[in-house]
Motif scaffolding. Structure first.
Motif, PDB file in Angstrom:
ATOM      1  N   GLU A 327     -18.124  -1.199   3.679  1.00 16.44           N
ATOM      2  CA  GLU A 327     -16.797  -0.887   4.219  1.00 16.44           C
ATOM      3  C   GLU A 327     -15.741  -0.897   3.120  1.00 16.44           C
ATOM      4  O   GLU A 327     -15.920  -1.492   2.054  1.00 16.44           O
ATOM      5  CB  GLU A 327     -16.420  -1.876   5.328  1.00 16.44           C
ATOM      6  N   TYR A 328     -14.644  -0.209   3.438  1.00 13.94           N
ATOM      7  CA  TYR A 328     -13.479  -0.173   2.555  1.00 13.94           C
ATOM      8  C   TYR A 328     -12.236  -0.285   3.418  1.00 13.94           C
ATOM      9  O   TYR A 328     -12.156   0.299   4.503  1.00 13.94           O
ATOM     10  CB  TYR A 328     -13.412   1.132   1.757  1.00 13.94           C
ATOM     11  N   LEU A 329     -11.252  -1.045   2.929  1.00 12.40           N
ATOM     12  CA  LEU A 329      -9.979  -1.188   3.629  1.00 12.40           C
ATOM     13  C   LEU A 329      -8.843  -1.193   2.615  1.00 12.40           C
ATOM     14  O   LEU A 329      -8.894  -1.910   1.618  1.00 12.40           O
ATOM     15  CB  LEU A 329      -9.953  -2.490   4.434  1.00 12.40           C
ATOM     16  N   GLY A 330      -7.834  -0.368   2.838  1.00 12.11           N
ATOM     17  CA  GLY A 330      -6.670  -0.325   1.981  1.00 12.11           C
ATOM     18  C   GLY A 330      -5.402  -0.565   2.774  1.00 12.11           C
ATOM     19  O   GLY A 330      -5.342  -0.281   3.971  1.00 12.11           O
ATOM     20  N   SER A 331      -4.371  -1.111   2.126  1.00 16.66           N
ATOM     21  CA  SER A 331      -3.098  -1.373   2.791  1.00 16.66           C
ATOM     22  C   SER A 331      -1.964  -0.717   2.030  1.00 16.66           C
ATOM     23  O   SER A 331      -2.073  -0.418   0.832  1.00 16.66           O
ATOM     24  CB  SER A 331      -2.850  -2.881   2.915  1.00 16.66           C
ATOM     25  N   SER A 332      -0.853  -0.485   2.711  1.00 16.67           N
ATOM     26  CA  SER A 332       0.272   0.250   2.135  1.00 16.67           C
ATOM     27  C   SER A 332       1.268  -0.672   1.448  1.00 16.67           C
ATOM     28  O   SER A 332       1.255  -1.888   1.635  1.00 16.67           O
ATOM     29  CB  SER A 332       0.989   1.037   3.242  1.00 16.67           C
ATOM     30  N   GLY A 333       2.157  -0.043   0.651  1.00 16.06           N
ATOM     31  CA  GLY A 333       3.283  -0.763   0.069  1.00 16.06           C
ATOM     32  C   GLY A 333       2.966  -1.447  -1.243  1.00 16.06           C
ATOM     33  O   GLY A 333       1.915  -1.258  -1.848  1.00 16.06           O
ATOM     34  N   ASN A 334       3.917  -2.286  -1.680  1.00 18.10           N
ATOM     35  CA  ASN A 334       3.737  -3.117  -2.861  1.00 18.10           C
ATOM     36  C   ASN A 334       4.568  -4.379  -2.693  1.00 18.10           C
ATOM     37  O   ASN A 334       5.256  -4.551  -1.683  1.00 18.10           O
ATOM     38  CB  ASN A 334       4.107  -2.355  -4.146  1.00 18.10           C
ATOM     39  N   ALA A 335       4.504  -5.261  -3.678  1.00 21.25           N
ATOM     40  CA  ALA A 335       5.109  -6.585  -3.547  1.00 21.25           C
ATOM     41  C   ALA A 335       6.630  -6.557  -3.536  1.00 21.25           C
ATOM     42  O   ALA A 335       7.268  -7.575  -3.215  1.00 21.25           O
ATOM     43  CB  ALA A 335       4.626  -7.484  -4.680  1.00 21.25           C
ATOM     44  N   THR A 336       7.261  -5.423  -3.841  1.00 21.50           N
ATOM     45  CA  THR A 336       8.726  -5.382  -3.954  1.00 21.50           C
ATOM     46  C   THR A 336       9.394  -4.415  -2.988  1.00 21.50           C
ATOM     47  O   THR A 336      10.622  -4.303  -3.008  1.00 21.50           O
ATOM     48  CB  THR A 336       9.129  -5.008  -5.390  1.00 21.50           C
TER      49      THR A 336
END
Length: 404
Positions: A327-336
């Motif tokens: 499986e693969y899972l990715g999430s959006s955005g960044n730390a700022t």
């Protein structure tokens, strides 16, 4: 564990495993013995039941049926098992090695007539990839209690039924408890999904098409603002396609270990294909989750995950099988940029692989498991390991017990 443990929730999960395991296992041996005496009837047992849902390769024994007087004819099955585990880069408060009870549950159900019901009672553990292990005692107290699923079912003649109570979720391709699934541990995509809902559900089927619609409390929040639905087309005996969707219709500020704040305020969609033929079972699925911007719960911008998995099982002999999951899972955005942490920091991603050989002979079963996670674009403090800075984790597990 809930179907997600992200960010600070990772560090909240610890337990006294040795004490809990010993106490739980003695209690479960007592339950096992009592249940065997109570249900040792019926020289010609019926076929295995549909509940609890089990993908395989494990299967419960054929149920024992007894006359409970005004309660009707009851079918009883159960499971008793324990597990041991080793892991690299344990999170803060977790351990590199441990042992505990994985299941000590009895399933009691009435499956005929207008009024039916299902009761699932006992001890359980819910290990999941990339999250700390909990003791069985703490899992029960922090999540769904000693009666994790229990519901009343109205089943008039025809294709319609209605359920109310503590129900298994409609979301996802994996079920909650270890014995129900191809693998001992639940996966990365499962970590974004809910597991047990309190609410009501309507089911309808006609020919190859079936569907369900539920109103419930999402991630076990006790706030009834979730709607979930499922539609399946079993277009032949070997192939089916399922679409599942659901989400929070409002905003819920409450959170707990079992009710992660952001996921409980999300929408989630799954597309699942299942192929079964001879010795093979293959199940790829895709998932999308969406957390809308909300100042009330601190979501500065819309955040999302997208992922895919393929699960499979090959039956080598009548007693031996080999299961796997990638499986693969990715999430959006960044730390700022105001995105929230849905994995190992905003904008992080991860892939995993799991291999699980299984042996079952009548009631007895034993299986081993190796899993590996590789995370990317992590935020320091939100990843794996004691300081949340490691990007990999390997695990080995052994689970053995009885399906009775």
């Amino acid at each position: 564990m809930p179907k997600t443990i992200a960010g600070s929730s990772l560090n909240a999960m610890t337990g006294n495993v040795a004490k809990a395991g010993a106490m739980s296992f003695l209690g479960l041996l007592f339950i096992f013995g009592i249940s065997r005496v109570a249900i040792a009837q019926n020289s010609a047992p019926p076929a295995p039941l549909a509940s609890p849902a089990m993908v395989g390769p494990l299967s419960t024994a054929s149920p024992r049926t007894f006359d409970a007087g005004p309660l009707g004819d009851l079918d009883v099955t159960g499971t008793l098992s324990g597990f041991g585990s080793w892991q690299g880069h344990p999170s803060s408060g977790d351990k590199a090695a441990r042992a505990d009870v994985s299941n000590g549950q009895i399933f009691i159900q009435k499956t005929s007539g207008l009024v039916q019901y299902y009761l699932q009672a006992g001890a359980y553990n819910i290990p999941a990839l990339g999250t700390p292990f909990l003791s069985t005692r703490k899992t029960i107290s922090d999540f769904f209690g000693p009666l994790p699923q229990a519901y009343l079912k109205l089943a008039p003649k025809g294709n319609f039924s209605f359920l109310i109570g503590k129900l298994p979720t409609l979301i996802g391709a994996e079920d909650t408890f270890t014995f129900e699934n191809l693998n001992i541990e639940r996966g990365l995509l499962w970590n974004q999904e809910n597991a047990v809902n309190r609410g009501m559900q309507a089911n309808y089927s006609k020919g190859k098409i079936s569907g369900s619609l539920a109103w419930n409390d999402g991630f076990y929040s006790n706030r009834y603002n979730w709607i979930t639905g499922e539609l399946t087309d079993a277009f032949n005996s070997a192939n089916s396609v399922e679409f599942v969707g659901g989400g929070n219709l409002g905003v819920t500020g409450y959170s707990s270990v079992a009710t992660p704040l952001y996921q409980n305020n999300s929408e989630i969609y799954d597309l699942i294909y299942t192929h079964t033929a001879k010795r093979w079972m293959i199940e790829p699925y895709f998932q999308y989750t969406y957390v809308p911007k909300s100042a009330r719960i601190g979501v500065g911008r819309t955040s999302a995950t997208i992922g895919g998995a393929i699960l499979g099982n090959y039956t080598i002999t009548p007693h031996v099988s080999l299961a796997g999951r990638a499986e693969y899972l990715g999430s959006s955005g960044n730390a700022t940029d105001g995105a929230v942490n849905l994995l190992y920091g905003p904008g992080s991603d991860a892939w995993s692989i799991t291999v699980t050989p299984t042996y079952q002979d009548k009631a007895f079963f034993a299986r081993g498991e190796f899993s590996f996670i590789q995370a990317g674009n992590t935020v320091p403090g939100d990843a794996l390991g004691t300081l949340g800075r490691n990007s990999t984790q390997a695990r080995g597990l052994i689970e053995t017990g009885f399906m009775f």
